[in-house]
Design a protein around this motif. Structure first.
Motif, mmCIF file in Angstrom:
data_model
loop_
_atom_site.group_PDB
_atom_site.id
_atom_site.type_symbol
_atom_site.label_atom_id
_atom_site.label_comp_id
_atom_site.label_asym_id
_atom_site.label_seq_id
_atom_site.Cartn_x
_atom_site.Cartn_y
_atom_site.Cartn_z
ATOM 1 N N PRO A 118 51.093 56.250 44.345
ATOM 2 C CA PRO A 118 50.833 55.896 45.756
ATOM 3 C C PRO A 118 51.648 56.712 46.749
ATOM 4 O O PRO A 118 51.398 56.629 47.953
ATOM 5 C CB PRO A 118 51.193 54.407 45.826
ATOM 6 C CG PRO A 118 52.046 54.143 44.626
ATOM 7 C CD PRO A 118 51.603 55.106 43.575
ATOM 8 N N TRP A 139 44.856 52.002 52.071
ATOM 9 C CA TRP A 139 44.989 50.978 51.032
ATOM 10 C C TRP A 139 43.785 50.050 50.991
ATOM 11 O O TRP A 139 43.400 49.581 49.906
ATOM 12 C CB TRP A 139 46.281 50.196 51.232
ATOM 13 C CG TRP A 139 47.499 50.965 50.803
ATOM 14 C CD1 TRP A 139 47.541 51.981 49.886
ATOM 15 C CD2 TRP A 139 48.836 50.792 51.265
ATOM 16 N NE1 TRP A 139 48.825 52.448 49.749
ATOM 17 C CE2 TRP A 139 49.649 51.742 50.584
ATOM 18 C CE3 TRP A 139 49.434 49.929 52.187
ATOM 19 C CZ2 TRP A 139 51.024 51.842 50.798
ATOM 20 C CZ3 TRP A 139 50.811 50.020 52.405
ATOM 21 C CH2 TRP A 139 51.595 50.966 51.717
ATOM 22 N N LEU A 144 46.933 52.646 45.303
ATOM 23 C CA LEU A 144 47.431 51.327 45.721
ATOM 24 C C LEU A 144 48.919 51.180 45.420
ATOM 25 O O LEU A 144 49.399 51.663 44.382
ATOM 26 C CB LEU A 144 46.664 50.213 45.018
ATOM 27 C CG LEU A 144 45.260 49.896 45.535
ATOM 28 C CD1 LEU A 144 44.583 48.887 44.612
ATOM 29 C CD2 LEU A 144 45.305 49.354 46.966
ATOM 30 N N THR A 150 50.397 43.578 47.214
ATOM 31 C CA THR A 150 49.702 44.697 47.855
ATOM 32 C C THR A 150 49.158 44.268 49.210
ATOM 33 O O THR A 150 49.244 45.015 50.194
ATOM 34 C CB THR A 150 48.561 45.206 46.961
ATOM 35 O OG1 THR A 150 49.124 45.769 45.767
ATOM 36 C CG2 THR A 150 47.732 46.274 47.665
#
Length: 298
Positions: free
Chosen positions: A147, A192, A210, A220
């Motif tokens: 990420p 995202w 993510l 998340t």
């Protein structure tokens, strides 16, 4: 001679090839880049707007952006072929060869940078070139690493408004950094949310976008909420420093609250449907905010 020209123009294979090259440039994305660049230019111009330079800046920005996403597709062609959302792009389908795409991307990049050289200043050209390099050759391969790619990709993604400001003023001022910062932070919930919705497809290509080890869970969702929350104070900075007025501050605050409210649904249910709403909300938030700033400035 006229008949020959007409025959070539009407040749479906020529038209299809031209359409494939245009598709390679991702014109909608490139237009958004041009819009953001124009936004920065207008905001910095303070009534001294040069429409010719604005048009050339937008055109140059579109071309450099188009070259960047074209290079991205060249590098990722084997991965694009694995994903439903990208398997019909020009390179995976063979409508354009890799060699054709490389030559085309190079020519478009050179043309875009040359237009910027003619219409802006060396700093704008240099930053545009850095943006192309970061997006194409750093962000693109990092998507399969982790990420951190989102952080790297957010830098060239946030440069267009700053480039517009620099094109108008020749300097990177704190005002330029403010509009850069707004677009930089905006990209985290934007990316995202897209990564959440397309997670299954991205996993086929090994993309890891993510946070929280790639899990679609509460942690998340909280990350998405926090970055969206940051947009509220950031959105008020142009008014605080006198770049824009009070009217845009009200609009930006309302948009920020509406955007933030969407993240609470994702935190509550962790569903693709809620992530999709955030994705569409992010598409609306940025242009509305930028238009509000421009109208307030004009």
């Amino acid at each position: 001679m006229g008949k020959i020209t007409s025959h070539i123009t009407n040749d479906p294979s020529v038209a299809a090839k031209a359409a494939a090259f245009i598709e390679l440039l991702k014109p909608r994305l490139s237009f958004l880049v041009a819009f953001s660049s124009g936004f920065g230019y207008i905001l910095a111009s303070s009534g001294q707007l040069n429409w010719g330079n604005l048009l050339l800046l937008s055109l140059g920005g579109m071309l450099v952006s188009g070259a960047s996403v074209s290079i991205n597709q060249i590098i990722e062609v084997e991965y694009d072929a694995l994903m439903n959302r990208t398997k019909n792009r020009p390179l995976p389908t063979g409508r354009i060869t890799e060699k054709e795409a490389i030559i085309f991307s190079f020519l478009v990049a050179v043309l875009g940078l040359y237009i910027l050289y003619l219409s802006t200043n060396p700093l704008t050209v240099a930053l545009s070139f850095v943006s192309l390099l970061l997006y194409s050759f750093v962000y693109t391969p990092m998507k399969r690493v982790g990420p951190i790619a989102v952080f790297i990709g957010a830098i060239p993604g946030a440069l267009p408004p700053l480039l517009g400001w620099v094109a108008a003023t020749g300097v990177i001022s704190f005002e330029a950094m403010i509009i850069f910062g707004i677009q930089f932070i905006w990209q985290f919930p934007h990316f995202w949310a897209i990564a959440w919705v397309g997670d299954e497809d991205y996993k086929k290509a090994g993309f890891k976008l993510l946070p929280n080890n790639g899990r679609k869970d509460l942690n998340t969702a909280i990350n998405i909420m926090i970055y969206t929350l940051f947009l509220l104070p950031l959105g008020l900075l142009p008014t605080y420093f006198g770049v824009t007025g009070l009217n845009s501050a009200v609009i930006v605050t309302v948009c920020g609250c509406a955007f933030l409210a969407q993240t609470f649904s994702l935190m509550r249910d962790n569903t693709d449907k809620s992530a999709l709403k955030i994705m569409f909300g992010s598409f609306l938030y940025l242009p509305i905010v930028q238009i509000a700033y421009m109208l307030d400035k004009i």
